[in-house]
Design a protein around this motif. Structure first.
Motif, PDB file in Angstrom:
ATOM      1  N   PHE A 182     -10.636 -52.032  43.066  1.00 17.10           N
ATOM      2  CA  PHE A 182     -11.788 -52.216  43.962  1.00 17.10           C
ATOM      3  C   PHE A 182     -11.689 -53.570  44.672  1.00 17.10           C
ATOM      4  N   CYS A 183     -11.416 -54.614  43.887  1.00 21.39           N
ATOM      5  CA  CYS A 183     -11.345 -55.969  44.458  1.00 21.39           C
ATOM      6  C   CYS A 183     -10.241 -56.052  45.507  1.00 21.39           C
ATOM      7  N   ALA A 205      -9.054 -53.717  47.251  1.00 24.88           N
ATOM      8  CA  ALA A 205      -9.390 -52.921  48.442  1.00 24.88           C
ATOM      9  C   ALA A 205     -10.375 -53.651  49.338  1.00 24.88           C
ATOM     10  N   ILE A 206     -11.220 -54.489  48.751  1.00 27.24           N
ATOM     11  CA  ILE A 206     -12.246 -55.196  49.528  1.00 27.24           C
ATOM     12  C   ILE A 206     -11.640 -56.356  50.301  1.00 27.24           C
ATOM     13  N   ALA A 207     -10.762 -57.116  49.648  1.00 28.45           N
ATOM     14  CA  ALA A 207     -10.295 -58.342  50.287  1.00 28.45           C
ATOM     15  C   ALA A 207      -8.915 -58.707  49.776  1.00 28.45           C
ATOM     16  N   TYR A 253      -9.573 -62.754  47.419  1.00 29.31           N
ATOM     17  CA  TYR A 253     -10.972 -62.702  47.029  1.00 29.31           C
ATOM     18  C   TYR A 253     -11.379 -63.930  46.242  1.00 29.31           C
ATOM     19  N   TYR A 292     -14.450 -61.812  41.448  1.00 27.60           N
ATOM     20  CA  TYR A 292     -13.484 -60.982  40.712  1.00 27.60           C
ATOM     21  C   TYR A 292     -13.866 -60.940  39.228  1.00 27.60           C
TER      22      TYR A 292
END
Lengths: 406, 406
Positions: free
Chosen positions: B53-54, B56-58, B61, B66
């Motif tokens: 998920f992390c 995919a977001i950035a 990050y 995180y």
């Protein structure tokens, strides 16, 4: 410049793209010069997955452990949304319930918010940082994580808005506002620009899923202006506010319905003092909420028929309780009917206008719909009718009160 | 009665049935009259899901966010395991890192434990309650959740055992102990009953995945007796302990190997003072750990060949850095080789016995295996050889040092 609390539910943050979309929505408010706190739910499906784990482990689980498990859903979302905001160049940080902290009582699984310590968050907002706050959760007096129960994120948002003295609490959801009635049933349903707390509360209690009942109660108590709007479409929503803020009051603002009803009739109950206590005492002890009640006039002065409604899901249990207390209640027989619905007309205008109920009865009568039970409150008239007439009744009432869109 | 810390990794709590299995293991220790704290990881696959998920977001990050996201994996496990213990009639409660609290520094994503406040947990243990503690996480000085980095749950367990002054820290894993070498390569590999901290540390550093290096360092520092054993089979494991506790010391306790190696040779480097600094300075600045180094004797007194090894994953970056600094280093050409492995012989007995390295060289020579680079430490001899000889070398050494099972 205004201080705004924005709330996004599970569908609105259901995947990475949607979280990015939410980040853009938040950025727009920040760019407009507002101080913004965002309350989010778990990604859709996530809470069910976590509850599924708990159910698989134990039939009767420790609700404190349940809260530890289930509250992680929101914690994931706040971290991801804070990251998404940062990638857009927005200063943001995540907050769990215990970090703020949002103090609740210790009723794990259905906790109530006691107070919110906004000192640090408020300071950060003033510095231009967006606070991304986990909904649905708080910190109990035992230093353990609590959850507020299903739909609790609405309540978190309204409570945070009250504590932060926010100018508005925007609840983003998968509908774009509050309608005069369900648009799936009445094509001519209109979106309301404004609705009073009282009317919204009746709508929520009657099963409209737009806002959780407790959140409306809290908004009303603290006079938080709540706006319901779509997370997917860029449209004006509906403002839930004080009656004073509504200039053009309508007599009736909405037609609600509920399929979650069952009717029970006790035939030939011995008509003597204390009859209500004998019937409804056992049901109350069984935690069954009886809603509408009607007691027919006793023809012979000896016995009477008593009819009442209750949630459909509780019917089997209610019938068992009535059977168990057959002797003390002293009735001849019991008739149950699940093919009923409750249709309600809601409007604060009723307070000052007579004849509202009469319009309802006439409209239903004209369509040949028989009213089985009636109940009224200060701003609501509800009738119980056969389920098959539900759509017909809602459409007829919508027209009768002049709610149809042009 | 003893005080024990038990630790179960992701595979051991990978699904509901396995969590139940862990609960039974814990109950057995409780039934035996022990005070028990259990440290658990996230269910297998869960951390990867959250990291995904992390990612995919950035791309880059905020590690604080995180940590907020990724730490939820362990929080789910502790709640579920506490529930599972309760259904077996065992008094248990879950503890997150911040609840205990496990204080760490603020190096989010790879935090180090500073101190653990065991006052409350210790009291609960004494009352017979099992403490189910989330591994891999702590609380930073900024009141935010930190994580210890991959494999950090081993470190959590050892640190908790040290803080609780536990008699033993049992690390349950998918292997049933520490072997003389990898049983997949040498069928006659033997499980060790005991191994010293120093030997275990060398094994961990050399890539044996049984225990995380940092956890062994911590165990050695605080003299925590660590037992490695299987979560699935009921077998005695391996005790990692002080040299004094090992009566029958073996000269060599294990043969380790690492495929994660690459060899770089710089040909015809101008042989003048400061050569090492010129070569390895840029690599160190690039965060590349150079391991073995050998500098050939310069025949003409003018130039020399320098060979060294580094992690295979860093090779491309290292070659780029060497190219960038070609002028200042002043070499003729560079040769890279990824088809190499490092094979090591480990044993505290080497300290007092000569000839250990000689046995190694003889055994390899007998099989016609060419040694490319050699490096030694007080309790270890490592050689770099061509990858194709790896299995042959490990088996030959296992036999040469008398480690083969009967």
């Amino acid at each position: 410049m205004a201080r705004i609390v924005m709330k996004f539910g599970g569908t609105s943050v259901g995947d990475i793209d949607r979280i990015r979309n939410v980040a853009r929505r938040v950025k727009a408010e920040v760019d407009a010069g507002n101080e913004v706190a965002v309350v989010v739910s778990a990604m859709s499906g996530e809470t069910n997955r976590l509850v599924g784990f708990c159910d698989a482990i134990a039939e009767l689980y420790d609700t404190r452990e349940y809260d530890a498990v289930v509250s992680t859903g929101e914690q994931v979302t706040v971290g991801l949304l804070a990251m998404a905001l940062q990638t857009l160049g927005v200063d943001a940080r995540s907050w769990t319930g215990w970090q703020i902290p949002i103090h609740t009582d210790d009723a794990h699984g259905k906790a109530r918010i006691l107070s919110i310590d906004t000192s640090v968050v408020s300071q950060r907002l003033a510095q231009g940082q967006v606070a991304v706050v986990a909904g649905f959760q708080g910190l109990g007096t035992d230093n353990r994580i609590t959850t507020l129960g299903r739909g609790g994120s609405d309540t978190s948002a309204v409570a945070l808005a009250a504590a932060l003295k926010a100018d508005r609490c925007d609840i983003y959801t998968d509908v774009d506002g509050v309608y005069t009635t369900d648009p799936r049933i009445v094509a001519k349903a209109r979106k309301l620009h404004r609705i009073t707390y009282e009317e919204m509360l009746e709508q929520a209690s009657l099963g409209a899923k737009v806002l959780q009942t407790r959140s409306v109660e809290m908004a009303m108590k603290h006079r938080v202006r709540v706006q319901v709007l779509s997370s997917f479409k860029d449209l004006p929503g509906t403002l839930v506010c004080d009656e004073d803020e509504i200039v053009e009051k309508e007599l009736v603002s909405g037609i609600a319905y509920s399929r979650d009803e069952a009717k029970v009739t006790l035939m030939a109950v011995a008509d003597r003092p204390g009859i209500a206590a004998r019937i409804f005492g056992p049901l109350a002890e069984g935690n069954i909420n009886v809603d509408m009640i009607v007691q027919n006039i006793s023809a012979d002065g000896q016995s009477t028929d008593v009819t009442f409604t209750l949630p459909r899901g509780d019917l089997a249990r209610a019938l068992k309780l009535l059977e168990d207390h057959r002797e003390s209640i002293n009735y001849q027989k019991v008739i149950a009917d699940k093919a009923v619905v409750k249709v309600s007309v809601i409007g604060v205008g009723m307070r000052s206008h007579a004849g509202v109920a009469q319009t309802m009865f006439a409209a239903l009568s004209e369509k040949g719909i028989n009213i089985q039970v009636i109940s009224t409150s200060e701003i609501k008239v509800s009738v119980l009718i056969a389920e098959e007439y539900m759509e017909l009744a809602v459409r007829a009432l919508h027209t009768a009160y002049g709610l149809d869109a042009a």
